[in-house]
Design an enzyme around this catalytic site. Structure first.
Site, PDB file in Angstrom:
ATOM      1  N   ASN A   6     -74.338   6.994  19.081  1.00  0.00           N
ATOM      2  CA  ASN A   6     -73.811   8.266  18.587  1.00  0.00           C
ATOM      3  C   ASN A   6     -74.982   9.241  18.480  1.00  0.00           C
ATOM      4  O   ASN A   6     -75.773   9.160  17.551  1.00  0.00           O
ATOM      5  CB  ASN A   6     -73.157   8.024  17.206  1.00  0.00           C
ATOM      6  CG  ASN A   6     -72.649   9.300  16.576  1.00  0.00           C
ATOM      7  OD1 ASN A   6     -72.623  10.353  17.214  1.00  0.00           O
ATOM      8  ND2 ASN A   6     -72.235   9.206  15.323  1.00  0.00           N
ATOM      9  N   LYS A  59     -74.856  12.289  17.887  1.00  0.00           N
ATOM     10  CA  LYS A  59     -74.553  13.353  16.914  1.00  0.00           C
ATOM     11  C   LYS A  59     -74.929  14.724  17.498  1.00  0.00           C
ATOM     12  O   LYS A  59     -74.868  14.898  18.712  1.00  0.00           O
ATOM     13  CB  LYS A  59     -75.261  13.066  15.583  1.00  0.00           C
ATOM     14  CG  LYS A  59     -74.967  11.651  15.081  1.00  0.00           C
ATOM     15  CD  LYS A  59     -75.391  11.413  13.664  1.00  0.00           C
ATOM     16  CE  LYS A  59     -75.054   9.969  13.281  1.00  0.00           C
ATOM     17  NZ  LYS A  59     -75.330   9.676  11.894  1.00  0.00           N
ATOM     18  N   HIS A 104     -65.464  10.028  11.669  1.00  0.00           N
ATOM     19  CA  HIS A 104     -66.836   9.762  11.208  1.00  0.00           C
ATOM     20  C   HIS A 104     -67.043  10.404   9.837  1.00  0.00           C
ATOM     21  O   HIS A 104     -66.534  11.491   9.566  1.00  0.00           O
ATOM     22  CB  HIS A 104     -67.849  10.318  12.213  1.00  0.00           C
ATOM     23  CG  HIS A 104     -69.243   9.827  11.946  1.00  0.00           C
ATOM     24  ND1 HIS A 104     -70.028  10.372  10.967  1.00  0.00           N
ATOM     25  CD2 HIS A 104     -69.960   8.823  12.501  1.00  0.00           C
ATOM     26  CE1 HIS A 104     -71.189   9.721  10.941  1.00  0.00           C
ATOM     27  NE2 HIS A 104     -71.175   8.783  11.865  1.00  0.00           N
ATOM     28  N   GLU A 133     -69.404  11.979   8.595  1.00  0.00           N
ATOM     29  CA  GLU A 133     -69.991  13.330   8.594  1.00  0.00           C
ATOM     30  C   GLU A 133     -68.912  14.393   8.815  1.00  0.00           C
ATOM     31  O   GLU A 133     -69.026  15.518   8.322  1.00  0.00           O
ATOM     32  CB  GLU A 133     -71.094  13.409   9.663  1.00  0.00           C
ATOM     33  CG  GLU A 133     -72.334  12.657   9.197  1.00  0.00           C
ATOM     34  CD  GLU A 133     -73.193  12.075  10.303  1.00  0.00           C
ATOM     35  OE1 GLU A 133     -73.012  12.448  11.476  1.00  0.00           O
ATOM     36  OE2 GLU A 133     -74.051  11.229   9.974  1.00  0.00           O
ATOM     37  N   GLU A 143     -68.884   1.682   8.454  1.00  0.00           N
ATOM     38  CA  GLU A 143     -70.114   2.424   8.215  1.00  0.00           C
ATOM     39  C   GLU A 143     -70.199   2.826   6.739  1.00  0.00           C
ATOM     40  O   GLU A 143     -69.598   3.831   6.335  1.00  0.00           O
ATOM     41  CB  GLU A 143     -70.140   3.692   9.076  1.00  0.00           C
ATOM     42  CG  GLU A 143     -70.159   3.421  10.558  1.00  0.00           C
ATOM     43  CD  GLU A 143     -70.823   4.555  11.314  1.00  0.00           C
ATOM     44  OE1 GLU A 143     -71.787   4.283  12.022  1.00  0.00           O
ATOM     45  OE2 GLU A 143     -70.389   5.714  11.181  1.00  0.00           O
ATOM     46  N   GLY A 179     -78.228   6.870   8.217  1.00  0.00           N
ATOM     47  CA  GLY A 179     -79.421   7.706   8.307  1.00  0.00           C
ATOM     48  C   GLY A 179     -80.447   7.447   7.223  1.00  0.00           C
ATOM     49  O   GLY A 179     -81.430   8.179   7.104  1.00  0.00           O
ATOM     50  N   SER A 228     -77.899   2.704   9.964  1.00  0.00           N
ATOM     51  CA  SER A 228     -79.335   2.402   9.981  1.00  0.00           C
ATOM     52  C   SER A 228     -79.702   1.108  10.707  1.00  0.00           C
ATOM     53  O   SER A 228     -80.595   0.389  10.281  1.00  0.00           O
ATOM     54  CB  SER A 228     -79.884   2.385   8.551  1.00  0.00           C
ATOM     55  OG  SER A 228     -79.851   3.698   8.019  1.00  0.00           O
TER      56      SER A 228
END
Ligand code: PGA
Length: 253
Positions: free
Chosen positions: A8, A10, A96, A98, A168, A174, A215
């Site tokens: 991904n 992003k 996702h 985010e 996730e 991250g 991560s």
């Protein structure tokens, strides 16, 4: 089922950097790996065509980072699942964290997007996971169960359709440190049980893969490869480096 490793990217790379990384990946990932494993790269929408061109003669598959739930029409700025397929995408990340956080995407929207992706022939990569606050309040199991049920409500997978569910944990994305493998395994068991309530056993076994994301890099991936219900990884930061991503692929069994 074959393991699946998803990159991904992003909103990290423009057109030129995407092309460069796609070239580097073609060099870094041995063809032999691609016969045994599904490797998927999800670039920004503005780089899809150039990346698709690069992967044309290779077995790296392209995915989208999102889809809209309508096929065509007056929906400014949205990406049609049908057009994403035409651009070369075969999978699409949906829900996702985010997007849930920054764009207030709801479970109902995620559900509509999954339905639309399947109609267009895209395999959804459904993302579920708890926030730090939810975890601290002991709600992890309920959150991932609830997100999975709501996202997949009213959906019947056909024998030729594929689904990926990515666990996730939002708080480790991250962060540079994945969660404890035992915690991830517990979550994957919850997801697997939930899927069994929603789909026939043969579909769960043959058409759905559960992957871990958060991560993961070349030094931590081996802690997660032996876990019972996981069949691969969704990788953000570490997928921006060709050698690092190739190392994750190599270590995934
Ligand atoms: P990360 O991102 O690997 O950088 O934690 C994973 C993701 O958000 O899909």
């Amino acid at each position: 089922m074959r393991p699946i490793i998803i990159a991904n990217w992003k909103m990290n790379l423009g057109y030129r950097d995407s092309l460069k990384l796609a070239e580097d990946l073609v060099r870094a990932i041995p063809e032999a790996e691609l016969y045994k494993k599904d490797v998927v790269v999800c670039p920004s929408a503005s780089s899809l065509l150039i990346v698709a061109e690069m992967f044309k003669k290779h077995h790296i598959v392209m995915g989208a980072q999102d889809v809209f739930w309508r096929e065509q029409g007056a929906f400014t700025g949205c990406e049609s699942p049908k057009f994403l397929w035409e651009a070369g995408c075969r999978l699409a990340i949906i829900g996702h964290s985010e997007r849930r956080q920054n764009l207030q995407e709801t479970d109902a929207m995620v559900n509509q997007k999954i339905k639309a992706a399947l109609v267009a022939g895209l395999a959804p990569i459904l993302c579920v996971g708890e926030t730090y606050e939810e975890r601290a309040a002991g709600k992890t199991d309920n959150v991932i169960m609830g997100q999975t049920i709501k996202a997949l409500s009213g959906i019947q997978l056909l024998a030729n359709e594929q689904l990926v569910v990515a666990y996730e944990p939002v708080w480790v994305i991250g962060s540079g440190r994945p969660i404890e493998p035992e915690e991830a395994e517990h979550a994957s068991r919850i997801i697997y049980q939930t899927l069994l309530d929603l789909f026939p056993l043969t579909i769960v076994q043959n058409n759905i893969r559960i992957v871990y994301g958060g991560s993961i890099d070349g030094s931590t991936v081996s802690d997660f490869t032996g876990l019972e219900y996981f069949g691969g990884f969704l990788v953000g930061g570490a997928s921006l480096h060709a050698e690092e991503f190739a190392s994750i692929i190599k270590q995934t069994e």
